[in-house]
Write an enzyme that holds these catalytic residues in place. Structure first.
Site, mmCIF file in Angstrom:
data_model
loop_
_atom_site.group_PDB
_atom_site.id
_atom_site.type_symbol
_atom_site.label_atom_id
_atom_site.label_comp_id
_atom_site.label_asym_id
_atom_site.label_seq_id
_atom_site.Cartn_x
_atom_site.Cartn_y
_atom_site.Cartn_z
ATOM 1 N N ASP A 10 0.866 -1.176 0.000
ATOM 2 C CA ASP A 10 0.000 0.000 0.000
ATOM 3 C C ASP A 10 0.902 1.226 0.000
ATOM 4 O O ASP A 10 2.106 1.123 0.257
ATOM 5 C CB ASP A 10 -0.886 -0.002 1.260
ATOM 6 C CG ASP A 10 -1.798 1.215 1.335
ATOM 7 O OD1 ASP A 10 -2.262 1.691 0.284
ATOM 8 O OD2 ASP A 10 -2.041 1.709 2.460
ATOM 9 N N SER A 11 0.308 2.377 -0.246
ATOM 10 C CA SER A 11 1.066 3.630 -0.172
ATOM 11 C C SER A 11 1.546 3.895 1.252
ATOM 12 O O SER A 11 2.491 4.636 1.462
ATOM 13 C CB SER A 11 0.178 4.783 -0.617
ATOM 14 O OG SER A 11 -0.976 4.826 0.199
ATOM 15 N N CYS A 73 -4.477 -1.269 -1.916
ATOM 16 C CA CYS A 73 -4.531 0.189 -2.056
ATOM 17 C C CYS A 73 -5.533 0.509 -3.154
ATOM 18 O O CYS A 73 -5.366 0.062 -4.306
ATOM 19 C CB CYS A 73 -3.138 0.698 -2.435
ATOM 20 S SG CYS A 73 -3.089 2.468 -2.772
ATOM 21 N N GLU A 152 -3.373 8.086 8.941
ATOM 22 C CA GLU A 152 -1.953 7.699 8.952
ATOM 23 C C GLU A 152 -1.213 8.366 10.126
ATOM 24 O O GLU A 152 -0.246 7.833 10.641
ATOM 25 C CB GLU A 152 -1.319 8.075 7.605
ATOM 26 C CG GLU A 152 0.024 7.470 7.335
ATOM 27 C CD GLU A 152 -0.013 6.076 6.682
ATOM 28 O OE1 GLU A 152 1.069 5.531 6.527
ATOM 29 O OE2 GLU A 152 -1.076 5.549 6.331
ATOM 30 N N CYS A 186 -10.860 3.116 -0.211
ATOM 31 C CA CYS A 186 -9.453 3.307 0.160
ATOM 32 C C CYS A 186 -9.225 2.460 1.405
ATOM 33 O O CYS A 186 -10.049 2.470 2.329
ATOM 34 C CB CYS A 186 -9.211 4.787 0.458
ATOM 35 S SG CYS A 186 -7.654 5.130 1.303
ATOM 36 N N HIS A 188 -7.377 2.803 3.854
ATOM 37 C CA HIS A 188 -7.242 3.516 5.128
ATOM 38 C C HIS A 188 -8.609 3.737 5.786
ATOM 39 O O HIS A 188 -8.690 3.920 6.992
ATOM 40 C CB HIS A 188 -6.603 4.893 4.910
ATOM 41 C CG HIS A 188 -5.122 4.876 4.725
ATOM 42 N ND1 HIS A 188 -4.513 4.376 3.597
ATOM 43 C CD2 HIS A 188 -4.108 5.294 5.533
ATOM 44 C CE1 HIS A 188 -3.196 4.508 3.715
ATOM 45 N NE2 HIS A 188 -2.931 5.065 4.875
HETATM 46 N N1 DGL Z 1 -4.699 3.142 1.155
HETATM 47 C C1 DGL Z 1 -4.588 3.949 -0.041
HETATM 48 C C2 DGL Z 1 -5.798 3.679 -0.906
HETATM 49 O O1 DGL Z 1 -6.415 2.652 -0.676
HETATM 50 C C3 DGL Z 1 -4.331 5.371 0.316
HETATM 51 C C4 DGL Z 1 -3.949 6.160 -0.871
HETATM 52 C C5 DGL Z 1 -3.114 7.343 -0.624
HETATM 53 O O2 DGL Z 1 -1.968 7.150 -0.287
HETATM 54 O O3 DGL Z 1 -3.583 8.458 -0.839
HETATM 55 O O4 DGL Z 1 -6.161 4.405 -1.791
#
Ligand code: DGL
Length: 279
Positions: A10-11, A73, A152, A186, A188
């Site tokens: 993931d990011s 992600c 985050e 997302c 998150h």
């Molecule tokens: N968890 C990422 C997603 O599902 C976050 C994306 C981001 O870094 O903006 O989109």
């Protein structure tokens, strides 16, 4: 049967919502997780950059000898899912299709909301897939750019009231549209599920992209004969590209348990030297 690990990335640390679910339904699998905490968020970046980052993240995990790859992600899945499924030498799933299928099963009224990052909403990927599988559904999309930093950084724990105000600002319009199902597009966002639920209304079904993707991961391993064969619990190895100091604290929020393992720092620009041609 295959005892090599599953690669999940993931990011940032949002993908751990998928790891938690994978671990729950596939307890004997080893997992290697990469969170690109040095470059998070991806959701406000351009398509070209997100595709380049996705390639590097996946390339790094391939070097760890993974048997399958999960882009946990929404942003990577929406913007670079085509590239990864076409080019990766191992079975791949993103979050898009499993989440869309779950939402279509859940909706009664055929009115579905999608909340996700700016890049995901801009790509139109969720809305297009929903319409492809069910042309009659109505889709209401809303980007929520502040949600990823709020989660985050752990901000929502210290400031639940402000977090709720932010959610209210983003989601009151969607509530007015009468959606009965909302895709948390997302990974998150499941951390904000109670707050989002209060804002859109308790009766609205919230579809957790991490959970649905874990289920798809299990099917993928079954289809390819790649399930691990061991009696002992699988191990998870964590890599991030920055902020190793507060990893345990933030990862604990996503995994809902104390994180004892060490985390390792990766120079992703170097280690993710993509084995593929550039986009
Ligand atoms: N968890 C990422 C997603 O599902 C976050 C994306 C981001 O870094 O903006 O989109």
């Amino acid at each position: 049967m295959d005892n090599r690990p599953i690669g999940v990335f993931d990011s940032g640390l949002g993908g751990l919502t998928a790891v938690r679910e994978i671990h729950r339904i596939l307890p004997h699998e080893d997992i290697v997780y990469f969170g690109d905490t040095g470059r998070v968020p991806y959701g406000n970046r351009s398509r070209a950059i997100i595709r380049q980052y996705a390639r590097q993240d996946a390339a790094f995990l391939l070097k760890q000898g993974v048997k399958a790859m999960v882009a946990a992600c929404g942003t990577v899945s929406s913007v670079a899912g085509d590239l990864l499924s076409r080019e990766l030498p191992v079975p791949f799933t993103g979050v898009l299709e499993p989440t869309v299928r779950a939402a279509l099963e859940a909706t009664k009224a055929g009115r579905i909301g999608v909340v996700a990052t700016e890049a995901t909403i801009r790509s139109g990927a969720y809305a297009q897939l929903l319409k492809r599988f069910a042309p009659a559904v109505s889709v209401y999309s809303q980007s929520c750019p502040l949600f990823v930093p709020v989660v985050e950084s752990g901000f929502m724990l210290e400031h639940p009231d402000i977090t709720k105000e932010i959610a209210e600002t983003y989601l009151s319009g969607m509530r007015a549209c009468g959606v009965d199902t909302v895709i948390l597009g997302c990974t998150h966002y499941p951390i904000l599920k109670p707050i989002i639920g209060e804002v859109v209304g308790e009766a609205v079904r919230l579809i957790d992209s991490g959970r649905e993707t874990a289920r798809r991961c299990r099917t993928l391993l079954e289809e390819h004969g790649l399930l691990a064969q061991r009696e002992t619990p699988g191990a998870c190895t964590y890599y991030v590209s920055d902020r190793i100091d507060d990893f345990s604290k933030v990862a604990g929020i996503f995994l809902r348990e104390d994180v004892q393992q060490e985390v390792q720092l990766v120079d992703i620009e170097k280690e993710g030297g993509a084995p593929w041609p550039t986009v």
